[in-house]
Design a protein around this motif. Sequence first.
Motif, short mmCIF file in Angstrom:
data_model
loop_
_atom_site.label_atom_id
_atom_site.label_comp_id
_atom_site.label_asym_id
_atom_site.label_seq_id
_atom_site.Cartn_x
_atom_site.Cartn_y
_atom_site.Cartn_z
N GLY A 137 0.77 -1.23 0.00
CA GLY A 137 0.00 0.00 0.00
C GLY A 137 0.80 1.29 0.00
N ILE A 138 0.33 2.24 0.78
CA ILE A 138 0.88 3.59 0.75
C ILE A 138 2.29 3.63 1.33
CG2 ILE A 138 0.58 5.93 1.64
CD1 ILE A 138 -2.45 5.42 1.56
N LEU A 151 5.68 4.89 -0.41
CA LEU A 151 6.52 5.98 0.11
C LEU A 151 7.95 5.48 0.31
CD1 LEU A 151 4.06 7.62 2.70
CD2 LEU A 151 4.64 8.41 0.40
N GLY A 191 -5.38 4.15 -1.92
CA GLY A 191 -6.36 4.16 -0.83
C GLY A 191 -7.64 4.88 -1.23
N SER A 220 -8.17 7.66 -2.49
CA SER A 220 -8.20 9.01 -1.95
C SER A 220 -7.50 9.98 -2.89
CB SER A 220 -7.50 9.02 -0.58
OG SER A 220 -7.15 10.33 -0.23
N ALA A 230 -6.59 12.85 -2.06
CA ALA A 230 -5.53 13.50 -1.28
C ALA A 230 -4.23 12.73 -1.43
CB ALA A 230 -5.93 13.59 0.19
N THR A 231 -4.31 11.40 -1.45
CA THR A 231 -3.11 10.58 -1.63
C THR A 231 -2.51 10.85 -3.01
OG1 THR A 231 -4.14 8.92 -0.24
CG2 THR A 231 -2.21 8.24 -1.48
N ARG A 240 -2.70 13.59 -4.70
CA ARG A 240 -2.02 14.89 -4.67
C ARG A 240 -0.73 14.82 -3.86
NH1 ARG A 240 -7.62 16.64 -4.84
NH2 ARG A 240 -7.86 16.60 -2.58
N ALA A 241 -0.71 14.00 -2.81
CA ALA A 241 0.52 13.84 -2.02
C ALA A 241 1.61 13.22 -2.89
CB ALA A 241 0.26 12.99 -0.79
N ALA A 250 2.94 15.80 -5.15
CA ALA A 250 3.82 16.73 -4.43
C ALA A 250 5.17 16.10 -4.14
CB ALA A 250 3.15 17.17 -3.12
N LEU A 251 5.21 14.78 -4.01
CA LEU A 251 6.48 14.08 -3.76
C LEU A 251 7.24 13.82 -5.06
CD1 LEU A 251 5.21 11.61 -1.02
CD2 LEU A 251 6.80 13.51 -0.68
N ALA A 269 -9.89 21.76 -6.48
CA ALA A 269 -9.52 20.38 -6.23
C ALA A 269 -10.76 19.51 -6.11
CB ALA A 269 -8.70 20.28 -4.95
N ALA A 270 -10.60 18.25 -6.53
CA ALA A 270 -11.69 17.29 -6.34
C ALA A 270 -11.78 16.93 -4.87
CB ALA A 270 -11.43 16.04 -7.18
#
Lengths: 403, 307
Positions: B83-84, B88, B136, B138, B140-141, B143-144, B147-148, B305-306
Amino acid sequence: MSAAERLAEARELLAAHPVVDGHNDLPWALREHVRYDLDRMDIGADQTGALHTDLARLRAGGVGAQFWSVYVPCRLAGDDAVSATLEQIDIVDQLLERYAGDLAPALTADDMEAARKEGRIASLKGAEGGHSINNSLATLRALHTLGVRYMTLTHNDNNDWADSATDEPGVGGLSAFGRRVVREMNRSGMLVDLSHVAATTMRAALDASVAPVIFSHSSALAVCDHPRNIPTDVLERLPANGGVAMATFVPKFILPAAVEWTARADENLRAHGFDHLDTTAGAMKLHRAFEEANPRPVATAATVADHLDHMREAAGIDHIGIGGDYDGTAFTPAGLDDVAGYPNLIAELLHRGWSHPDLAKLTWSNAVRALRDAEAVSRDLRGRTAPSNATLDSLDSPEGQGA
Amino acid sequence: MADLLDDHPTLSTVPAAAGEPAPPEPPPPLDETARARALLAAQPVTEGHTELPRSLDPEDLPPARAGEAGAQLWSLHVEADEGIVGTLRRIDAVRALVAACPEDLRLAQTTSEMAHARNCGRVAALLGPVAWTALGDSAATLRAYHALGVRAVNLTRFDRFARDAVREMNRIGLAVDLSGADQDTVRRTLEVTRAPALLTRAAPEGLPDDVLGLLGANGAVCMVAVTDDPSTAADVLDRVRTEAGAHCAGVSHTTAPAVGYVPLFAELLRRGWSAQELVGLAHANVTRALRETEFLARTNRIRPAAA
């Protein structure tokens, strides 16, 4: 000097030396109230009654920098905790985009100073609880890259590598992996936040950290005996560490009568067969009846000032700050009802004889200095050490012990 | 900045030194292998798929500089249960690898940075794609990850989240990678996306001709794996060129690094591919798709943003 004159003086002082507040739970409130729908809860408009926080009241309160908490509860674990933390980070970024005229993204002490010069509120992010990194140092670094500038080592529950103030003793402070987390935070440039952690964890983290630590929202144990507060011996270590203890406003942590009242209210619930955290209709009815028969003790700005007087004595004027915990607590002290209240606290401290230079350290410069010093440590460590890829298993399993 | 498309390969030989009395023998015409070698020297390949070892043990990391690559997409694929956090960790590992090899690698988040890395003699490292299971569900994930530095997400099933996710990827500038997606998923995604798709590990043999036609209309890039037998990949690429168009051809990776891409490019020259088409295959097509994705995001980001 009259009370009105002191308040005017406090406002004038805050205009030049605004508040850096260590902890505000607006992001979680937006998640709980409106599922992050910023159209339905617009902090550009007056949210009195719904939230402790909106832009106009932040301005009225003289807030110049805010650490927005990207808190997620301990009941989330593993990827769920990480994913929710990313959502919390994301909503802060959305707020920064949406209210760019008032909120300035800040990643460094320089950014904070620049925002202050522009008259915008420097906005930083703080994670609340080591469960947000799911025992992964790569995730810790990702949070730093996404703008998180402090992490509270625990929330209300222990995690695998650190003990909480409000849980049973676990690893006895910090485990070997916990100490590595602290070092990796030093290397990344993320402040180690010791609010919520057990006193054993505070001492272990002060031993392990080579950068200043903060307490984003904790007060003095000597003034009010509650585990969320800071023992005097720990406060006395802050000058050597360079850190900052930011006094919180939560009545049930700072007012002895409120601590005692809360204990009796919880006991009343348990005596009737409810858990003390129960919020079902039956439990709430019982609780309201208790509150009618036993009026809730009210904290005031003077209660917070009592803590700051002690914290100043123990830690020194260079090592104290403010962390209100607005929108993270149901009740607030009278006069500090919402984020517009900081001038009342400053007026109280003026009344007690605090000088302007002292108050400027309390409100602004101590916190900015701690972040700047953490940045310097990070530059140094990045230059001569590699990022750690240690795992919980590699350091904390019986074979890895002592590594 | 000069566009890579404008850098035509120099296929002539070095002229004779001045002042020699007799004109030299005209050089023999270059054979396809020599032309392919010259072309690849000037136009290094953008590889769609580079893998970190599963273990992420620093000892096991691949050699920093691959033979004929000028840019590489670093796969961030994880098992469903990783997963996340697993993703990462992989982002962190690629960043660490790039930081450890500054002479060889440079992280690139835009096509401009890809060109810049090449101009500096470095191999551009792009982060992505990430696995669909690592989102997940999401935004937001998503977009994270952006950003990374992540620039592609591998959409493998068109679930309830996919429609909004694809629009959000268009908005922020994340390429949709359709590797491994079935034809139904490909069709439904192409109805939604406004940016060219990537297939970083394309297997066009599983897709019917009309879907290849849809990919062609979308400007998608089918990046094909190369083996030690160049005719296999050449057959696949010929079909892509026929059904989708030469602008959809790309290279995923080679399973025979010692052999490299010269035999494939020579084979395609023999099959009548033009030098321009081969430049597209090497890197220009995927660069164009990524640039269009960036451009769409720049014009789109004024939208909110969605959720």
